[in-house]
Scaffold this active site. Structure first.
Site, short mmCIF file in Angstrom:
data_model
loop_
_atom_site.label_atom_id
_atom_site.label_comp_id
_atom_site.label_asym_id
_atom_site.label_seq_id
_atom_site.Cartn_x
_atom_site.Cartn_y
_atom_site.Cartn_z
N LYS A 282 -0.76 11.73 6.27
CA LYS A 282 -0.83 10.57 7.21
C LYS A 282 0.16 9.46 6.46
O LYS A 282 0.93 8.94 7.07
CB LYS A 282 -2.14 10.03 7.69
CG LYS A 282 -2.20 8.77 8.37
CD LYS A 282 -3.60 8.13 8.50
CE LYS A 282 -3.81 7.40 7.16
NZ LYS A 282 -4.06 6.10 7.44
N LYS B 181 0.69 -1.34 -0.04
CA LYS B 181 0.04 0.02 0.02
C LYS B 181 0.84 1.13 0.07
O LYS B 181 0.56 2.09 -0.66
CB LYS B 181 -0.90 -0.05 1.03
CG LYS B 181 -1.92 1.13 1.39
CD LYS B 181 -2.71 1.52 0.44
CE LYS B 181 -3.48 2.81 0.67
NZ LYS B 181 -4.70 3.04 0.13
P1 NAP Z 1 -13.07 7.87 8.18
O1 NAP Z 1 -14.28 8.00 7.29
O2 NAP Z 1 -12.56 8.98 8.96
O3 NAP Z 1 -13.53 6.62 9.36
C1 NAP Z 1 -12.61 6.33 10.29
C2 NAP Z 1 -13.20 5.47 11.18
O4 NAP Z 1 -12.26 4.93 12.14
C3 NAP Z 1 -14.52 5.78 11.86
O5 NAP Z 1 -15.08 4.73 11.93
C4 NAP Z 1 -13.91 6.13 13.40
O6 NAP Z 1 -14.76 6.09 14.23
C5 NAP Z 1 -13.02 4.99 13.61
N1 NAP Z 1 -11.68 5.40 14.57
C6 NAP Z 1 -10.79 6.16 14.43
N2 NAP Z 1 -9.96 6.31 15.48
C7 NAP Z 1 -10.56 5.39 16.13
C8 NAP Z 1 -10.39 4.83 17.60
N3 NAP Z 1 -9.16 5.00 18.26
N4 NAP Z 1 -11.02 3.91 18.11
C9 NAP Z 1 -12.19 3.39 17.39
N5 NAP Z 1 -12.41 3.89 16.17
C10 NAP Z 1 -11.77 4.54 15.62
O7 NAP Z 1 -11.72 7.22 7.29
P2 NAP Z 1 -11.73 6.31 5.92
O8 NAP Z 1 -11.90 7.24 4.92
O9 NAP Z 1 -12.95 5.30 6.20
O10 NAP Z 1 -10.47 5.76 6.24
C11 NAP Z 1 -10.34 4.55 7.16
C12 NAP Z 1 -9.02 3.83 6.70
O11 NAP Z 1 -8.91 3.58 5.16
C13 NAP Z 1 -7.74 4.89 6.87
O12 NAP Z 1 -6.55 4.00 7.55
C14 NAP Z 1 -7.23 5.47 5.34
O13 NAP Z 1 -6.14 5.61 5.27
C15 NAP Z 1 -7.86 4.07 4.75
N6 NAP Z 1 -8.19 4.44 3.15
C16 NAP Z 1 -8.83 5.50 3.00
C17 NAP Z 1 -9.30 5.74 1.60
C18 NAP Z 1 -10.22 6.93 1.40
O14 NAP Z 1 -10.16 7.40 0.08
N7 NAP Z 1 -10.91 7.47 2.14
C19 NAP Z 1 -8.67 4.91 0.88
C20 NAP Z 1 -7.98 3.92 0.75
C21 NAP Z 1 -7.68 3.74 2.18
P3 NAP Z 1 -15.88 7.33 14.66
O15 NAP Z 1 -17.17 7.37 13.64
O16 NAP Z 1 -16.38 7.35 16.11
O17 NAP Z 1 -15.06 8.67 14.24
#
Ligand code: NAP
Length: 299
Positions: A239, A171
């Protein structure tokens, strides 16, 4: 059928979970912000009270949270997965996090005979919603085989790349390609602008040639009309670049292009632009070059 649990119903995890439910899997969910679970319960998911409770009820546990300490928290924190998991449970982590600390987590779980796969994804929110993600997996082949019928609900290209941590390393390879291609697209389009070329025709002419890239083909047309709404924000990109540069530092590998882009993005963050799409990188170059891409005011 294996009982599936999903932890982290954000942009990515939410899309994946909808696809699991659509495919007919029995899914239990847990999210830190409880209100986010409502939608999934309405779609037929069971609600868990904590990651430990979810682990008690499930055979395969999928995780998609923000960063390395967050995965550690849901696995090993109070009421974490490790408190509820039985020998034979499989944990699959879809978050993008540190490869080294991933391998440590896998070792720690193995002590209680819980299997682990690191399985970060690429393809963005569209990929999660459409079920067309690329998934790069580190771990043991038998665990990958076991996870496949579940991962196919939202993964299109699923590749077992090596042992624990190799999925995360792959990744990070992807993220180097993303940002250095973004730099190339930005510099090339500003050069075209300075030379008085029609930018739409320029992209059309070069996008399928040897210099083409996904970034140029998909983000180029947005950049030239100054549409900087995020598919992937600068803050999230940073990040991931921090993870890349940390891993490179541990290996003693110099990464010149990636370091440059990291610093350019930092200038944009310092100006409060961290919430814009990663293709807003061009704005950092515009200021240095004294050239601006055409189009209207930023959308
Ligand atoms: P997001 O929408 O900000 O969602 C993050 C999730 O993680 C939420 O459900 C949040 O809970 C939870 N969370 C964060 N910290 C936590 C903790 N300490 N304990 C429990 N739950 C926690 O982010 P996302 O875009 O889905 O991304 C998630 C992962 O996928 C990341 O590692 C990101 O780099 C990766 N990713 C993202 C993309 C993209 O295009 N967005 C693409 C590929 C990979 P709450 O609802 O309580 O905040």
């Amino acid at each position: 059928m294996e009982r599936v649990g999903f932890i982290g119903l954000g942009i990515m995890g939410g899309g994946m979970t909808r696809n699991l439910l659509k495919a007919g899997h029995a899914v239990t969910v847990w999210n830190r912000t409880a209100a986010r679970m409502e939608e999934f319960v309405a779609l037929g998911a069971q609600r868990a009270a904590s990651p430990a409770d979810l682990a008690v009820r499930c055979d395969v546990i999928l995780i998609c949270v923000s960063n390395t300490p967050d995965v550690e928290q849901v696995l090993f924190g109070p009421q974490g997965v490790a408190e509820g998991a039985r020998p034979g449970t499989l944990v699959v982590d879809h978050s993008t996090i540190s490869p080294r600390r991933t391998a440590e987590m896998a070792r720690r779980l193995a002590e209680q005979r819980v299997a682990f796969l690191d399985a970060p994804v690429s393809g963005g929110s569209e990929g999660a919603a459409r079920g067309t993600l690329s998934i790069m997996i580190g771990g043991e082949a038998k665990d990958v085989e076991r996870a496949l019928p579940i991962l196919r609900a939202y993964g299109k290209t699923i590749t077992h790349v090596g042992p624990h941590g190799a999925g995360q390393m792959t990744k990070l390879v992807n993220q180097i390609l993303v940002v250095v291609n973004q730099l190339a697209a930005s510099e090339a389009l500003l050069f075209a602008q300075a030379g008085g070329l029609d930018l739409t025709k320029t992209i059309e002419a070069v996008k399928d040639g040897a210099g083409g890239s996904w970034m140029l083909a998909h983000r180029g047309p947005q950049m030239i009309v100054r549409d900087f709404r995020p598919g992937f924000t600068i803050d999230l990109q940073q990040k991931d670049l921090r993870l890349v540069l940390e891993a490179a530092d541990e290996m003693g590998v110099p990464l010149l292009g990636t370091s440059l882009v990291f610093q350019l993005y930092r200038t944009l963050q310092a100006q409060g632009l961290g919430g814009e799409g990663n293709h807003a990188l061009v704005k950092a170059l515009e200021r240095l070059m004294g050239v601006e891409l055409g189009g209207e005011k930023d959308r």
